[in-house]
Design a protein around this motif. Sequence first.
Motif, short mmCIF file in Angstrom:
data_model
loop_
_atom_site.label_atom_id
_atom_site.label_comp_id
_atom_site.label_asym_id
_atom_site.label_seq_id
_atom_site.Cartn_x
_atom_site.Cartn_y
_atom_site.Cartn_z
N GLY A 257 -51.86 -0.42 34.83
CA GLY A 257 -50.52 -0.30 35.20
C GLY A 257 -50.26 0.49 36.34
N SER A 258 -51.36 1.16 36.83
CA SER A 258 -51.28 2.03 38.15
C SER A 258 -52.31 1.87 39.04
N GLY A 259 -52.44 2.25 40.41
CA GLY A 259 -53.37 1.88 41.07
C GLY A 259 -54.36 3.33 41.10
N GLY A 260 -55.46 3.16 41.82
CA GLY A 260 -56.51 4.43 42.05
C GLY A 260 -57.31 4.48 40.71
N CYS A 261 -57.39 3.42 40.14
CA CYS A 261 -58.46 3.15 38.89
C CYS A 261 -59.65 2.76 39.23
N GLU A 262 -60.11 2.18 40.15
CA GLU A 262 -61.24 1.62 40.58
C GLU A 262 -62.11 2.90 40.79
N ASP A 263 -63.45 2.69 40.03
CA ASP A 263 -64.27 4.02 40.09
C ASP A 263 -64.02 5.17 39.99
N ALA A 264 -62.67 5.21 39.09
CA ALA A 264 -62.27 6.57 38.76
C ALA A 264 -63.01 7.43 38.01
N THR A 265 -62.76 8.94 38.08
CA THR A 265 -63.50 9.72 37.23
C THR A 265 -62.89 9.77 35.68
N PRO A 266 -63.46 10.22 34.80
CA PRO A 266 -62.99 10.11 33.46
C PRO A 266 -61.57 11.19 33.44
N ARG A 267 -61.38 12.11 34.16
CA ARG A 267 -60.32 12.92 34.27
C ARG A 267 -59.11 12.01 34.87
N GLU A 268 -59.37 11.56 35.99
CA GLU A 268 -58.25 10.74 36.66
C GLU A 268 -58.20 9.58 35.88
N ALA A 269 -58.75 9.06 35.14
CA ALA A 269 -58.68 7.76 34.34
C ALA A 269 -58.04 8.09 33.12
N PHE A 270 -58.02 9.41 32.51
CA PHE A 270 -57.34 9.75 31.40
C PHE A 270 -55.91 10.19 31.91
N SER A 273 -54.13 7.17 32.82
CA SER A 273 -54.29 6.23 31.77
C SER A 273 -54.81 4.68 32.19
N CYS A 274 -56.00 4.78 32.81
CA CYS A 274 -56.63 3.58 33.46
C CYS A 274 -57.08 2.76 32.12
N ASN A 275 -56.85 1.43 32.04
CA ASN A 275 -57.20 0.65 31.10
C ASN A 275 -58.71 0.25 31.22
N THR A 276 -58.98 0.11 32.54
CA THR A 276 -60.42 -0.48 32.86
C THR A 276 -61.36 0.46 32.55
N VAL A 277 -61.36 1.54 32.81
CA VAL A 277 -62.24 2.60 32.62
C VAL A 277 -62.26 2.88 31.27
N PHE A 278 -61.58 2.82 30.32
CA PHE A 278 -61.66 3.16 28.88
C PHE A 278 -61.94 1.96 28.19
#
Length: 492
Positions: A257-270, A273-278
């Motif tokens: 739902g938001s940008g910046g999730c590609e190759d995000a760190t766990p902290r950034e993903a949490f 709320s990056c769906n792809t990472v989790f």
Amino acid sequence: MTRHIRHAALFCALLLVALLVNAARVQVLHAEAYQANPANRRDAISRYQQPRGDILVADRPVTGSRDTGEHLRYERTYRDGPLYAPVTGFASQEYGTTLLEHTEDGLLSGAAPLLAPLPLWNEFTRSRNAGGNVVTTIDPAAQRAAYEGLRSRKGAVAAVEPSTGRILALVSVPSYDPALLSGNGRTAREAWVRLNADPDRPMLNRAVQRTYPPGSTFKVVTAAAALDAGVVGNLDEPTDSPDPYTLPGTTTRLTNGSGGCEDATPREAFVWSCNTVFARLGVSTGVARMKATAESFGFNDTDVRIPFRVAPSTFDTSVDRAQLALSSIGQYNTRATPLQMAMVAAAVAGGGQVREPYLVERTTRAGGGTVSTAGSRPVRRAMHPATALRLRELMRGVVRDGTGKKAAIPGAVVGGKTGTAQHGLGNSGTPYAWFISWGQGGEDMEAKVAVAVVVEDAAANRREISGGGTAAPIARAVMEAVLKPGARRPTG
């Protein structure tokens, strides 16, 4: 003459024996049948011949009894009925009892053997004791903040005290006034028909009787599983996650739902709320570890009672890798009650421990003597204490820098997680807005409250639905009510 007297006496004796045999037959062999006969109103008349005991919030009764002057003499009354209906339920002369009115019926009606002054006393005297009282754990300020926060929105709020498991708020909207069902006349029957026909189901306790897809709030569970399993080590190390993420074994692409999730760190993903990472973390962690962690939080437990039954929250374990990816972001068959998600937040706030939630602090006799107390509650470990510490850090980041800023409280430490859960055929339904959180006062040594809010507002603009924008302000109001100076704490 003597012979005739003897015959008459023998005949009278036979008649007496026949009467005794028939009395024994009626009272022993057929007692249950007569007792259950709809024409037998003795038990009902006895039951309503005296006032019912009360249910108390902050040591003040939210129930009462009204003398009708009829055969079924005393009728149940309620103070702030819609506010406390998800706690009290109803006690109706026509339709029985629900929730606390049901599980504590023996004590409230005076029928419980523990209320008798001596064992079997009531069996001999055929009397009924005065009804006892039920003291709840509810914080009235938190309850009202949750109710007024939801206003006309459809949804639910559950709040607990992490260190004990006490339930501080249990709200479901739309609600109803239990007093409408108390009697046995036309008014009660019309109310019963109207409430059952209402498509919004006001008598459904959404906080404990309905499960929802928890959406991104479930990422707290996925993060705990990944951290405990060692799949995640450094919260600030890139995860090598693509955006979009193709679900394993399929051509379906999962997006964010938001940008910046590609190759995000766990902290950034949490935080964002990056769906792809989790989804990818859930697959890497595996079904067995995800299942173990989810169940340690309370998922798949079919015997939760507070004391009335709570609908089981579920994490499907018969999934392939693609389904596991969706389950790990709170979709597919993952379902949770608001109370369960409040317990997830409480486990993070409580150092990884989950305490069994409860709603009744103690029960008392009419004169005030204690009948029973809640006592110590079972504790289980949901995650390692070090994992809980890192999740507290992540949840604080959501409120400080991410999607949960509207839950921030000046002078308090607050952690949270937003969620927007898709549902319906092809995800066509208006998304559910979730927010789970915990709050700790500036001078407190530990978190005092954990909250879960879900809003299922079918009338809302789809683009305006978000956990951070819709549900977080409600959670903040509940936390403020508990944390404010001088706030009343439930008594043990």
